[in-house]
Design an enzyme around this catalytic site. Structure first.
Site, PDB file in Angstrom:
ATOM      1  N   SER A  44       3.582   6.080  -5.031  1.00 33.43           N
ATOM      2  CA  SER A  44       2.292   5.045  -4.651  1.00 33.43           C
ATOM      3  C   SER A  44       2.606   4.403  -3.137  1.00 33.43           C
ATOM      4  CB  SER A  44       1.720   3.699  -5.028  1.00 33.43           C
ATOM      5  OG  SER A  44       2.815   3.102  -5.569  1.00 33.43           O
ATOM      6  N   LYS A  86       5.059  -2.454  -3.428  1.00 36.11           N
ATOM      7  CA  LYS A  86       3.348  -2.065  -2.787  1.00 36.11           C
ATOM      8  C   LYS A  86       3.303  -3.197  -0.993  1.00 36.11           C
ATOM      9  CE  LYS A  86       1.432  -0.484  -6.030  1.00 36.11           C
ATOM     10  NZ  LYS A  86       1.465   0.790  -5.731  1.00 36.11           N
TER      11      LYS A  86
END
Length: 192
Positions: A44, A86
């Protein structure tokens, strides 16, 4: 004379063991309360981070003033059991809006310049936009936008900063690049 040498040898051994024990305790304290070594699991954050990268993470007790652009590690067990990595897109009080037709992300009405992303943001995941980031929270997204479960997912949403483990500050050991299948040791260093 022999008795004196034995005492000196015993004293030297004691001092050596004492130094070793103190060193081990110092390392344990540093890695418990100051920094952690955490691995990236998944794709991701490509191209910034690869699956298997090992990050040095500054503990949230020491760093809790998160800014847009920071790479953070967080854990929210109602979303996933494992920690996730993230990028902070917005902080408390900021307005996030995403145009999924053009793939554009706006914060406070300003189009973000995101040189670090893999592709534009076309994947919706259930959150309604525009949204205001609540007090004490952050809005996070992966750099590989269309292959990332992040704050666009209503199960995660905006993240209370109490769920943040810390800020990634250094790539300590590279994982295997998905394109080349090799480790790029030239990537080791401070994260942008």
């Amino acid at each position: 004379m022999d008795e004196e040498k034995k005492r000196e040898g015993g004293r030297d051994l004691y001092e050596w063991v004492q130094a070793l024990v103190c060193s081990v305790l110092a390392v344990v304290v540093v890695f418990t309360f100051v920094i952690r070594l955490i691995g990236v699991d998944g794709h991701s954050m490509v191209p910034t981070l690869q699956d298997g990268d090992r990050l040095l993470v500054l503990n949230s007790m020491l760093y809790h003033d998160y800014q847009a652009g920071d790479i953070v590690v967080l854990r929210k067990s109602s979303f996933l059991d494992e920690p996730i990595v993230k990028r902070v897109i917005a902080t408390e009080g900021q307005v996030v809006d995403i145009d999924f037709v053009t793939g554009s992300v706006y914060v406070d009405g300003i189009l973000l310049k995101e040189d670090y992303i893999n592709e534009l943001t076309f994947t919706e995941e259930g959150m309604e936009f525009p949204l205001i980031v609540p007090e004490g929270s952050i809005f996070v997204m992966g750099d590989n936008r269309n292959h990332s479960n992040d704050s666009r997912d209503s199960r995660l949403g905006t993240v209370d900063t109490r769920y943040v483990i810390g800020k990634a500050v250094l790539l300590a050991f590279p994982g295997t690049d998905i394109l080349t299948g090799k480790r790029d040791f030239g990537r080791i260093g401070v994260l942008a």
